[in-house]
Design an enzyme around this catalytic site. Structure first.
Site, PDB file in Angstrom:
ATOM      1  N   GLY A  39       0.861  -1.268  -0.064  1.00 52.44           N
ATOM      2  CA  GLY A  39      -0.330  -0.076   0.348  1.00 52.44           C
ATOM      3  C   GLY A  39       0.376   1.302  -0.254  1.00 52.44           C
ATOM      4  O   GLY A  39       0.146   1.925   0.178  1.00 52.44           O
TER       5      GLY A  39
ATOM      6  N   GLU B  86       4.946  -5.975   1.356  1.00 56.65           N
ATOM      7  CA  GLU B  86       4.114  -6.471   0.110  1.00 56.65           C
ATOM      8  C   GLU B  86       3.868  -5.179  -1.217  1.00 56.65           C
ATOM      9  O   GLU B  86       2.585  -5.125  -0.813  1.00 56.65           O
ATOM     10  CB  GLU B  86       3.032  -7.237   0.134  1.00 56.65           C
ATOM     11  CG  GLU B  86       3.497  -8.104   1.415  1.00 56.65           C
ATOM     12  CD  GLU B  86       1.730  -8.977   1.093  1.00 56.65           C
ATOM     13  OE1 GLU B  86       1.887 -10.158   2.013  1.00 56.65           O
ATOM     14  OE2 GLU B  86       0.791  -7.795   2.064  1.00 56.65           O
ATOM     15  N   PRO B  87       5.000  -4.546  -1.402  1.00 53.10           N
ATOM     16  CA  PRO B  87       4.477  -3.262  -2.117  1.00 53.10           C
ATOM     17  C   PRO B  87       4.150  -4.147  -3.988  1.00 53.10           C
ATOM     18  O   PRO B  87       5.310  -4.558  -4.074  1.00 53.10           O
ATOM     19  CB  PRO B  87       5.838  -2.797  -2.116  1.00 53.10           C
ATOM     20  CG  PRO B  87       6.997  -3.638  -2.131  1.00 53.10           C
ATOM     21  CD  PRO B  87       6.216  -5.084  -1.090  1.00 53.10           C
ATOM     22  N   GLY B  88       3.334  -3.617  -4.071  1.00 56.00           N
ATOM     23  CA  GLY B  88       3.021  -3.531  -5.888  1.00 56.00           C
ATOM     24  C   GLY B  88       3.120  -2.683  -6.289  1.00 56.00           C
ATOM     25  O   GLY B  88       3.709  -2.453  -6.904  1.00 56.00           O
ATOM     26  N   ARG B  89       2.371  -1.342  -5.939  1.00 56.24           N
ATOM     27  CA  ARG B  89       1.807  -0.546  -6.905  1.00 56.24           C
ATOM     28  C   ARG B  89       3.103   0.594  -7.067  1.00 56.24           C
ATOM     29  O   ARG B  89       4.397   0.989  -7.608  1.00 56.24           O
ATOM     30  CB  ARG B  89       0.824   0.259  -6.404  1.00 56.24           C
ATOM     31  CG  ARG B  89       1.283   1.814  -7.138  1.00 56.24           C
ATOM     32  CD  ARG B  89       0.265   2.555  -6.056  1.00 56.24           C
ATOM     33  NE  ARG B  89      -1.115   1.703  -4.895  1.00 56.24           N
ATOM     34  CZ  ARG B  89      -2.201   2.204  -5.512  1.00 56.24           C
ATOM     35  NH1 ARG B  89      -2.340   2.277  -6.891  1.00 56.24           N
ATOM     36  NH2 ARG B  89      -3.330   1.601  -4.772  1.00 56.24           N
TER      37      ARG B  89
ATOM     38  N   ARG C  37      -9.149   3.196 -13.430  1.00 55.80           N
ATOM     39  CA  ARG C  37      -9.038   3.756 -11.940  1.00 55.80           C
ATOM     40  C   ARG C  37      -9.356   5.354 -12.232  1.00 55.80           C
ATOM     41  O   ARG C  37     -10.102   4.884 -11.050  1.00 55.80           O
ATOM     42  CB  ARG C  37      -7.303   3.852 -11.226  1.00 55.80           C
ATOM     43  CG  ARG C  37      -7.293   2.891 -11.401  1.00 55.80           C
ATOM     44  CD  ARG C  37      -5.390   2.295 -10.950  1.00 55.80           C
ATOM     45  NE  ARG C  37      -5.424   3.232  -9.586  1.00 55.80           N
ATOM     46  CZ  ARG C  37      -5.058   3.944  -9.107  1.00 55.80           C
ATOM     47  NH1 ARG C  37      -4.495   5.033  -9.699  1.00 55.80           N
ATOM     48  NH2 ARG C  37      -4.964   4.000  -8.130  1.00 55.80           N
TER      49      ARG C  37
ATOM     50  N   TYR D 161     -11.908   4.677  -9.443  1.00 52.51           N
ATOM     51  CA  TYR D 161     -11.500   5.838  -7.423  1.00 52.51           C
ATOM     52  C   TYR D 161     -11.549   7.046  -7.426  1.00 52.51           C
ATOM     53  O   TYR D 161     -10.829   7.575  -7.096  1.00 52.51           O
ATOM     54  CB  TYR D 161      -9.897   4.762  -7.100  1.00 52.51           C
ATOM     55  CG  TYR D 161      -9.690   3.543  -7.710  1.00 52.51           C
ATOM     56  CD1 TYR D 161     -10.715   2.353  -6.613  1.00 52.51           C
ATOM     57  CD2 TYR D 161      -8.788   2.982  -7.877  1.00 52.51           C
ATOM     58  CE1 TYR D 161     -10.776   1.457  -6.701  1.00 52.51           C
ATOM     59  CE2 TYR D 161      -8.555   1.461  -7.709  1.00 52.51           C
ATOM     60  CZ  TYR D 161      -9.303   0.748  -7.506  1.00 52.51           C
ATOM     61  OH  TYR D 161      -9.006  -0.717  -6.951  1.00 52.51           O
TER      62      TYR D 161
ATOM     63  N   CYS E 102     -19.035   3.953 -24.626  1.00 49.33           N
ATOM     64  CA  CYS E 102     -19.998   3.982 -24.638  1.00 49.33           C
ATOM     65  C   CYS E 102     -20.101   4.486 -23.376  1.00 49.33           C
ATOM     66  O   CYS E 102     -20.996   3.894 -22.525  1.00 49.33           O
ATOM     67  CB  CYS E 102     -20.911   3.168 -25.381  1.00 49.33           C
ATOM     68  SG  CYS E 102     -20.110   3.066 -26.404  1.00 49.33           S
TER      69      CYS E 102
ATOM     70  N   TYR F 136      -1.864  -2.216 -11.565  1.00 54.98           N
ATOM     71  CA  TYR F 136      -3.596  -1.958 -11.748  1.00 54.98           C
ATOM     72  C   TYR F 136      -4.515  -1.001 -13.020  1.00 54.98           C
ATOM     73  O   TYR F 136      -5.454  -0.204 -13.088  1.00 54.98           O
ATOM     74  CB  TYR F 136      -4.490  -0.969 -10.897  1.00 54.98           C
ATOM     75  CG  TYR F 136      -3.819  -1.486  -9.222  1.00 54.98           C
ATOM     76  CD1 TYR F 136      -3.732  -3.134  -8.798  1.00 54.98           C
ATOM     77  CD2 TYR F 136      -2.687  -0.909  -8.547  1.00 54.98           C
ATOM     78  CE1 TYR F 136      -3.080  -3.722  -7.819  1.00 54.98           C
ATOM     79  CE2 TYR F 136      -2.116  -1.516  -7.528  1.00 54.98           C
ATOM     80  CZ  TYR F 136      -2.569  -3.175  -6.962  1.00 54.98           C
ATOM     81  OH  TYR F 136      -1.885  -3.714  -5.598  1.00 54.98           O
TER      82      TYR F 136
HETATM   83  C1  LIG Z   1      -2.775  -5.079  -2.838  1.00 54.39           C
HETATM   84  C2  LIG Z   1      -2.350  -5.320  -1.961  1.00 54.39           C
HETATM   85  C3  LIG Z   1      -1.108  -5.160  -1.490  1.00 54.39           C
HETATM   86  C4  LIG Z   1      -0.493  -4.743  -2.467  1.00 54.39           C
HETATM   87  O1  LIG Z   1      -1.199  -3.407  -2.665  1.00 54.39           O
HETATM   88  P1  LIG Z   1      -0.120  -1.825  -3.032  1.00 54.39           P
HETATM   89  O2  LIG Z   1      -0.912  -0.711  -2.932  1.00 54.39           O
HETATM   90  O3  LIG Z   1      -0.029  -2.217  -4.654  1.00 54.39           O
HETATM   91  O4  LIG Z   1       1.186  -1.904  -2.362  1.00 54.39           O
HETATM   92  C5  LIG Z   1       0.082  -6.201  -1.115  1.00 54.39           C
HETATM   93  N1  LIG Z   1      -0.873  -6.885   0.270  1.00 54.39           N
HETATM   94  C6  LIG Z   1      -2.359  -7.319   0.165  1.00 54.39           C
HETATM   95  C7  LIG Z   1      -3.034  -8.149   1.047  1.00 54.39           C
HETATM   96  C8  LIG Z   1      -3.293  -6.320  -0.781  1.00 54.39           C
HETATM   97  O5  LIG Z   1      -3.994  -6.746  -1.228  1.00 54.39           O
END
Ligand SMILES: *Cc1c(COP(=O)(O)O)cnc(C)c1O
Length: 463
Positions: A278, A320-323, A360, A364, A391, A421
């Site tokens: 997050g 757990e970084p994704g973004r 997004r 959001y 549309c 995302y």
């Molecule tokens: C979505 C999610 C993430 C990654 O969130 P980012 O905003 O992309 O960093 C990490 N852990 C869990 C459990 C999630 O659901």
């Protein structure tokens, strides 16, 4: 203007109060390094280049719209997270942000682990050679088949999300003669969004087992009794696009409180704590994300301090970084199709993609920036709304942005920070074909996810 979700559906044609818009940027041709991928620049003709390749050439070769991903930047960010947390912690890339086999290989090579949350993501990870013990399986409703496959493959952790799942995973593991390592996901009553967080007693959401009312403690108690499970830790994920560490502070305090309760009651010190992901990125120049090493330092200090207070050995931390890894590494390049000035309001710029490649903004109310990238321009700024070809009036890519007044059909414009995302949430709405992902590194470009074709659409439609 509200930045929350809109119960009545996406807004459109809203007339905003005078003075809402930030002033146009001093230089419309500037590419803010905060929002653009690392190797992005402009060449002498004014065209954007990435990895040394002009975007005009990429558009010619791969078509538009396309997601252009800077592999050098991706690897650098993955490595920065890995280095920042060191050997005493684990970094799990959240696959849902964007997953492909090339990405899995990069992560593997850079020493990261991987979160998946469906059979499809697990299959992608395994097929690209990610060792199963470096995979964590998430989700609030994993199917029996998915659990079976994950246990059989030997995933490193399954993150348990409900009482039913505790029993389900234990049963499946036992039937396979395994003892599955698990974490238990709890909700700590902290919800974090960007610059603030809300600490509440209860969590009104579908994920995790509430700490409130002793439910989380009861879940751990049950899991500890089951032969099929090895409970290794507690998991907490508090939100997304977070810039302020104080939400993590409250979350860690509450998680450590639970660890202490478990120790006091069962004599067991769980060895792991997962603080989720997050962490925020810059979508526009107004955002100021922190560097991985600052985040690592802050989180490690928080957990260490809390554990000292509770007289617990500091558990192994995972994040757990994704973004924060993939988000800034890609941009979406579009071709401008029509330009419609609405007097006194704004100019609508229609591109050849839209909500099918970036949901997004509609979903959001996300903010993005946009730049003219096929050339530079000295024209006066004009206030634009970049919209797609779908549309649906809510089909907005960039709600408010300034583009040069001489913008013309055929120009290429690009939206930065679309690595996370966007492709992973892409749809086929209006039977629009999902764009390719083109990875660029050191003067070479290659497709890592190809453009969808009409054949792909028709193959699923069996008549
Ligand atoms: C979505 C999610 C993430 C990654 O969130 P980012 O905003 O992309 O960093 C990490 N852990 C869990 C459990 C999630 O659901």
């Amino acid at each position: 203007m509200s930045r929350s979700a809109h119960p009545a559906g996406p807004r459109y044609a809203d007339v905003l109060p005078e003075g809402h818009y930030s002033a146009p940027p001093a230089d419309l041709n500037a590419l803010d390094p905060k929002v653009w991928a690392q190797t992005v620049g402009r060449d002498e003709d004014g065209a954007l280049t990435v990895g040394g390749i002009p975007v005009t050439r990429l558009a010619e070769e791969f078509g538009t719209p396309a997601y252009i991903l800077d592999e050098t930047d991706f690897r650098a960010r993955a490595r920065a997270w890995r280095t920042a947390f060191g050997d005493d912690a684990d970094v799990f890339y959240a696959g849902k942000a964007f997953l492909s086999r090339a990405v899995v290989r990069w992560l593997h090579e850079e020493g990261l682990n991987l979160d998946v949350c469906s059979g499809g993501e697990l299959a992608t990870a395994l097929s690209a050679g990610m060792p199963a013990d470096r995979i964590a399986f998430h989700g609030n409703n994993k199917s029996v088949a998915e659990i079976h496959r994950a246990v059989e493959a030997g995933v490193g952790r399954i993150v348990l999300d409900s009482f039913q799942e505790i029993a389900r995973v234990a049963h499946i593991a036992q039937s396979l003669g395994r003892r599955q390592r698990v974490q238990i996901r709890i909700t700590v009553g902290v919800e974090a969004h960007t610059h603030e967080f809300i600490a509440t007693a209860h969590e009104d959401q579908k994920f995790g087992i509430p700490l409130a009312g002793g439910q989380a403690a009861e879940a751990v108690r049950r899991a500890l009794q089951l032969d099929g499970l090895e409970v290794v830790g507690i998991h907490s994920h508090i939100g997304s696009q977070i810039f302020d560490m104080s939400g993590f502070e409250v979350a860690a305090h509450r998680v450590v409180g639970l660890l202490k309760e478990i120790r006091d009651e069962h004599g067991v010190e769980l060895p792991e704590i997962d603080l989720g992901g997050g962490l925020g990125i810059a979508y526009t120049s107004d955002d100021d994300p922190r560097e991985p090493h600052e985040i690592a330092k802050a989180l490690t200090e928080i957990v260490t301090r809390e554990c000292e207070g509770a007289r617990l050995a500091t558990p192994r931390i995972s994040v757990e970084p994704g973004r924060a890894i993939v988000g800034p590494t890609a941009f979406t390049v579009y071709e401008v199709g029509t330009i419609k000035p609405l007097d006194g309001l704004r100019t609508y710029v229609s591109v050849d993609g839209g909500m099918s490649d970036n949901i997004r903004t509609a979903l959001y109310d996300a903010e993005y920036s946009v730049s003219l990238v096929s050339r530079s321009s000295d024209a006066e700024p004009m206030l634009c709304r970049v919209v797609g070809k779908h549309c649906e009036s809510g089909d907005i890519v960039v709600r408010d942005a300034f583009l040069p007044g001489d913008l013309a059909p055929g120009d290429l414009i690009a939206v930065p920070a679309t690595g996370a995302y966007c492709r992973s949430m892409a749809s086929n709405y209006n039977h629009v074909l999902r764009p390719p992902v083109v990875a660029v590194a050191d003067g070479e470009a290659r497709v890592i996810v190809r453009r969808e074709t009409e054949d792909d659409l028709l193959r699923l439609d069996v008549g």
